[in-house]
Design a protein around this motif. Structure first.
Motif, PDB file in Angstrom:
ATOM      1  N   GLN A  22       0.814  -1.217   0.000  1.00 47.04           N
ATOM      2  CA  GLN A  22       0.000   0.000   0.000  1.00 47.04           C
ATOM      3  C   GLN A  22       0.853   1.275   0.000  1.00 47.04           C
ATOM      4  N   GLY A  23       2.143   1.126   0.286  1.00 44.13           N
ATOM      5  CA  GLY A  23       3.039   2.281   0.310  1.00 44.13           C
ATOM      6  C   GLY A  23       4.086   2.125   1.402  1.00 44.13           C
ATOM      7  N   ASN A  24       5.070   2.981   1.361  1.00 45.84           N
ATOM      8  CA  ASN A  24       6.158   2.950   2.338  1.00 45.84           C
ATOM      9  C   ASN A  24       5.618   3.198   3.739  1.00 45.84           C
ATOM     10  N   LYS A  25       6.239   2.559   4.719  1.00 45.77           N
ATOM     11  CA  LYS A  25       5.807   2.696   6.115  1.00 45.77           C
ATOM     12  C   LYS A  25       7.026   2.871   7.005  1.00 45.77           C
ATOM     13  N   THR A  26       6.822   3.617   8.091  1.00 44.23           N
ATOM     14  CA  THR A  26       7.871   3.713   9.112  1.00 44.23           C
ATOM     15  C   THR A  26       7.822   2.455   9.973  1.00 44.23           C
ATOM     16  N   GLN A  27       8.889   2.233  10.690  1.00 42.32           N
ATOM     17  CA  GLN A  27       8.921   1.079  11.595  1.00 42.32           C
ATOM     18  C   GLN A  27       7.803   1.203  12.617  1.00 42.32           C
ATOM     19  N   LYS A  28       7.570   2.399  13.102  1.00 41.62           N
ATOM     20  CA  LYS A  28       6.525   2.613  14.101  1.00 41.62           C
ATOM     21  C   LYS A  28       5.146   2.270  13.533  1.00 41.62           C
ATOM     22  N   GLU A  29       4.876   2.652  12.291  1.00 41.27           N
ATOM     23  CA  GLU A  29       3.589   2.328  11.669  1.00 41.27           C
ATOM     24  C   GLU A  29       3.408   0.808  11.558  1.00 41.27           C
ATOM     25  N   ILE A  30       4.476   0.127  11.226  1.00 40.29           N
ATOM     26  CA  ILE A  30       4.400  -1.330  11.109  1.00 40.29           C
ATOM     27  C   ILE A  30       4.167  -1.958  12.470  1.00 40.29           C
ATOM     28  N   VAL A  31       4.920  -1.527  13.461  1.00 41.93           N
ATOM     29  CA  VAL A  31       4.780  -2.077  14.818  1.00 41.93           C
ATOM     30  C   VAL A  31       3.366  -1.867  15.331  1.00 41.93           C
ATOM     31  N   MET A  32       2.801  -0.692  15.097  1.00 41.48           N
ATOM     32  CA  MET A  32       1.466  -0.371  15.610  1.00 41.48           C
ATOM     33  C   MET A  32       0.375  -1.242  14.986  1.00 41.48           C
ATOM     34  N   ALA A  33       0.628  -1.835  13.839  1.00 40.57           N
ATOM     35  CA  ALA A  33      -0.372  -2.653  13.159  1.00 40.57           C
ATOM     36  C   ALA A  33      -0.467  -4.073  13.723  1.00 40.57           C
ATOM     37  N   PHE A  34       0.414  -4.412  14.666  1.00 41.03           N
ATOM     38  CA  PHE A  34       0.474  -5.774  15.205  1.00 41.03           C
ATOM     39  C   PHE A  34       0.336  -5.766  16.715  1.00 41.03           C
ATOM     40  N   ASP A  35      -0.109  -6.892  17.245  1.00 41.47           N
ATOM     41  CA  ASP A  35      -0.209  -7.068  18.697  1.00 41.47           C
ATOM     42  C   ASP A  35       0.992  -7.856  19.215  1.00 41.47           C
ATOM     43  N   VAL A  36       2.169  -7.517  18.713  1.00 39.10           N
ATOM     44  CA  VAL A  36       3.405  -8.143  19.184  1.00 39.10           C
ATOM     45  C   VAL A  36       4.403  -7.038  19.497  1.00 39.10           C
ATOM     46  N   SER A  37       5.469  -7.408  20.136  1.00 39.43           N
ATOM     47  CA  SER A  37       6.442  -6.408  20.587  1.00 39.43           C
ATOM     48  C   SER A  37       7.246  -5.813  19.426  1.00 39.43           C
ATOM     49  N   GLN A  38       7.818  -4.663  19.678  1.00 35.49           N
ATOM     50  CA  GLN A  38       8.678  -4.000  18.695  1.00 35.49           C
ATOM     51  C   GLN A  38       9.870  -4.875  18.334  1.00 35.49           C
ATOM     52  N   PRO A  39      10.534  -5.523  19.319  1.00 40.21           N
ATOM     53  CA  PRO A  39      11.652  -6.398  18.955  1.00 40.21           C
ATOM     54  C   PRO A  39      11.234  -7.567  18.050  1.00 40.21           C
ATOM     55  N   ALA A  40      10.032  -8.093  18.261  1.00 41.94           N
ATOM     56  CA  ALA A  40       9.556  -9.188  17.409  1.00 41.94           C
ATOM     57  C   ALA A  40       9.350  -8.707  15.974  1.00 41.94           C
ATOM     58  N   ILE A  41       8.756  -7.528  15.815  1.00 45.65           N
ATOM     59  CA  ILE A  41       8.554  -6.967  14.473  1.00 45.65           C
ATOM     60  C   ILE A  41       9.902  -6.663  13.839  1.00 45.65           C
ATOM     61  N   LYS A  42      10.826  -6.138  14.619  1.00 44.58           N
ATOM     62  CA  LYS A  42      12.172  -5.836  14.103  1.00 44.58           C
ATOM     63  C   LYS A  42      12.832  -7.104  13.561  1.00 44.58           C
ATOM     64  N   LYS A  43      12.627  -8.221  14.250  1.00 44.40           N
ATOM     65  CA  LYS A  43      13.195  -9.495  13.790  1.00 44.40           C
ATOM     66  C   LYS A  43      12.606  -9.877  12.431  1.00 44.40           C
ATOM     67  N   HIS A  44      11.302  -9.706  12.273  1.00 45.42           N
ATOM     68  CA  HIS A  44      10.662 -10.004  10.992  1.00 45.42           C
ATOM     69  C   HIS A  44      11.170  -9.068   9.888  1.00 45.42           C
ATOM     70  N   LEU A  45      11.315  -7.804  10.212  1.00 47.89           N
ATOM     71  CA  LEU A  45      11.842  -6.844   9.243  1.00 47.89           C
ATOM     72  C   LEU A  45      13.269  -7.208   8.847  1.00 47.89           C
ATOM     73  N   THR A  46      14.051  -7.645   9.812  1.00 46.86           N
ATOM     74  CA  THR A  46      15.433  -8.049   9.532  1.00 46.86           C
ATOM     75  C   THR A  46      15.469  -9.214   8.554  1.00 46.86           C
ATOM     76  N   ILE A  47      14.600 -10.187   8.751  1.00 47.13           N
ATOM     77  CA  ILE A  47      14.550 -11.328   7.832  1.00 47.13           C
ATOM     78  C   ILE A  47      14.153 -10.869   6.434  1.00 47.13           C
ATOM     79  N   LEU A  48      13.155 -10.002   6.346  1.00 51.33           N
ATOM     80  CA  LEU A  48      12.739  -9.490   5.033  1.00 51.33           C
ATOM     81  C   LEU A  48      13.858  -8.688   4.371  1.00 51.33           C
ATOM     82  N   LEU A  49      14.623  -7.962   5.172  1.00 53.05           N
ATOM     83  CA  LEU A  49      15.773  -7.224   4.639  1.00 53.05           C
ATOM     84  C   LEU A  49      16.869  -8.182   4.174  1.00 53.05           C
ATOM     85  N   GLU A  50      17.154  -9.199   4.982  1.00 52.88           N
ATOM     86  CA  GLU A  50      18.191 -10.176   4.614  1.00 52.88           C
ATOM     87  C   GLU A  50      17.840 -10.897   3.323  1.00 52.88           C
TER      88      GLU A  50
END
Length: 106
Positions: A22-50
């Motif tokens: 749908q468009g570019n998002k900040t890390q905060k926008e992504i984190v806010m869309a989930f009911d999981v912790s920021q570190p958990a979302i960061k881990k998922h983002l890291t995998i997608l980046l890798e």
């Protein structure tokens, strides 16, 4: 080459990719869309980046995530080729089976 199975093997990562469609998002926008912790979302983002499914840029103090369309297209083509090879093998096996007549008519 990206490991599409690793990237798409988790529903959270698939949802992140859908969000970024749908468009570019900040890390905060992504984190806010989930009911999981920021570190958990960061881990998922890291995998997608890798796996190069997404890219990140900095805008001031914010990390902006976006889809890597080229990598996604390449991964999609690779997946289609893999599935095609699997189906080809199955069709060849079926053809050989039918040609040998190793079945009974009912």
């Amino acid at each position: 080459m990206a490991d599409i199975y690793r990237a798409l093997g988790d529903s959270t990562r698939r949802r992140i990719l859908s969000m970024l469609k749908q468009g570019n998002k900040t890390q905060k926008e992504i984190v806010m869309a989930f009911d999981v912790s920021q570190p958990a979302i960061k881990k998922h983002l890291t995998i997608l980046l890798e796996e190069e499914m997404i890219s990140v840029s900095m805008k001031g103090k914010y990390r902006i995530y976006s889809l890597n369309h080229t990598a996604l297209q390449n991964a999609y083509q690779e997946l289609l080729n893999h599935i095609g090879e699997l189906l080809d093998d199955q069709l060849i096996s079926l053809k050989n089976y039918v040609e040998k007549g190793e079945f009974q008519d009912e």
